[in-house]
Scaffold this motif. Structure first.
Motif, PDB file in Angstrom:
ATOM      1  N   HIS A   1       8.422   4.025   0.418  1.00 56.59           N
ATOM      2  CA  HIS A   1       7.327   3.274  -0.204  1.00 56.59           C
ATOM      3  C   HIS A   1       6.859   2.119   0.680  1.00 56.59           C
ATOM      4  N   GLU A   2       7.712   1.687   1.615  1.00 59.75           N
ATOM      5  CA  GLU A   2       7.336   0.615   2.550  1.00 59.75           C
ATOM      6  C   GLU A   2       6.852   1.180   3.885  1.00 59.75           C
TER       7      GLU A   2
ATOM      8  N   GLU B   1      13.146   4.208   2.381  1.00 62.58           N
ATOM      9  CA  GLU B   1      12.110   3.211   2.679  1.00 62.58           C
ATOM     10  C   GLU B   1      10.704   3.801   2.572  1.00 62.58           C
TER      11      GLU B   1
ATOM     12  N   ASP C   1       4.861   2.819   6.762  1.00 67.31           N
ATOM     13  CA  ASP C   1       3.442   2.958   7.087  1.00 67.31           C
ATOM     14  C   ASP C   1       3.135   4.289   7.777  1.00 67.31           C
TER      15      ASP C   1
END
Length: 417
Positions: free
Chosen positions: A219-220, A217, A222
């Protein structure tokens, strides 16, 4: 999430927020406002059965008015449920119904249905009170984000997610690190070496859990928060155990007393300032660029009408809208064919309008009125313009609302408008 999906998400959240603001204002004279939260894996037939049972039990309510209002609300909800097949839509369904006070001793029956909320509904809830239950939806609409969570000491570790405001524990591990006191027969040097090896192995195990969860995950993601006592969390981070792509995303390390699942929540609380700052990073960058263009460049616009005109031209790269903007736009066409618009408070009645170009009066009855944000976002979608809702929780965000009418834009090119 792709850009079109993000746009749809922003628009959906705004629509939900408008409905919730209305629901929060409503009051019932008794415990007669019904709220039902339905997870996506709950069969509609089970919900209907529950509502039918509540309708039967409502016959025991002593107050005739309250009894009638509750049963009417439940009947209305059953009618709405007929529109659905075996299961609710993706992420679930929320239904609100009840007789609300409309002043002068009168009541109005309202029913609202909200499908596919921003986050999945976790459990079935039936709530009957003098107010609608909106808090679960409000939590979903709070600033979202995806953060990885790690809490560890030398005995145990937990990793999980922070999705919006929801903490999700995912994996845990217990260590085989011996205590500081060595057993008889072992030299102090050998015991210390074995203990360090056990600590290293445990850190590798924790990093493996985190890498397995977070790397797919990345790239998603934060950011990542790490918590625990000192020196454990420091040793873990300084030892570069995490995969480099997620190690670079560590936002901070925080002192946390517990390292079980409750420690994940403690970690989020400890990182509150960092998270609050991070949630507004995109908003702050956009507003800084807006002020830069306003003072030193020529690719900024503000105010409803100039921003709308630039939108129609396809010149707006990013539409900036204050989260707290609550206005409608009334569109008038005078007998001579001149089109003009007025911004109105949403609680304000539509006035007659005098055309600024020819002086002709247009009756309020001939005006077309709609939500100003809906109006602008529809044009933005047609022109491929990104929309960003700006928080008022920082100075420049508040200035967007108070000094610039709550509407602005960063332009693709200068238009002179």
């Amino acid at each position: 999430m792709s850009e079109p999906e993000a746009e749809q998400s922003d628009k959906q959240k705004y629509e939900f927020r408008k409905v919730i603001e209305d629901l929060k204002q409503y009051r019932g004279s008794g415990t007669q406002l019904v709220s039902i939260y339905v997870p996506e894996d709950t069969q509609i037939s089970d919900v209907v059965a529950h509502v039918t049972q509540e309708h039967s039990e409502a016959a025991n309510i002593k107050s005739k008015d309250t009894r009638t209002n509750v049963q009417d609300a439940l009947t209305s909800i059953k009618d709405r449920l007929r529109y659905y097949d075996t299961y609710p839509p993706d992420k679930g369904l929320v239904l609100f119904s009840g007789a609300i006070d409309s002043g002068g001793g009168r009541t109005d029956m309202i029913t609202e249905t909200l499908e596919s909320p921003p986050d999945p509904i976790e459990s079935f809830r039936y709530h009957c009170d003098s107010e609608f239950l909106t808090e679960p939806l409000e939590h979903m609409l709070a600033d979202s984000g995806l953060f990885g969570l790690i809490v560890l000491d030398r005995r145990e570790a937990n990793v999980g997610w922070l999705k919006g405001k929801r903490v999700e524990p995912v994996k845990s591990a217990s260590s085989l690190v011996p205590g500081k006191q060595r057993k008889g027969g072992q030299s102090a040097q050998r015991f210390a070496r074995l203990r360090l090896e056990a600590i290293d192995n445990f850190y590798q195990e924790v990093a493996g859990m985190a890498n397995d969860l977070f790397v797919p995950e990345r790239h998603e993601l934060d950011g990542i928060l790490v918590g625990g006592p000192s020196p454990t969390k420091d040793e873990f981070l300084d030892g570069d155990y995490l995969h480099h792509e997620i190690g670079d995303k560590v936002l901070g390390k925080f002192d946390v007393a517990y390292t079980d699942e409750s420690g994940l929540k403690d970690l989020v609380d400890a990182a509150d300032d960092v998270l609050a700052e991070y949630e507004m990073v995109e908003d702050k960058h956009a507003m800084e660029e807006f002020f830069k263009q306003l003072h030193d460049g020529n690719q900024a616009t503000y105010g409803f009408e100039p921003t709308r005109e630039n939108l129609v031209m396809g010149a707006v790269e990013q539409l900036l809208i204050s989260e707290d903007l609550r206005q409608d736009v009334a569109a008038y066409t005078c007998p001579n064919g001149h089109d003009e618009r007025e911004m109105l408070d949403q609680r304000e009645d539509t006035p007659d309008h005098e055309c600024t170009r020819c002086g002709e009066t247009v009756s309020a009855a001939d005006a077309e009125r709609e939500d100003a944000i809906d109006h602008l976002m529809e044009i933005a979608e047609q022109r491929g313009t990104e929309t960003l809702f700006i928080s008022t929780d920082f100075e420049k965000g508040e200035q967007l609302l108070t000094a610039f009418g709550g509407v602005a834009g960063l332009l693709r090119y200068s238009t002179g408008v």
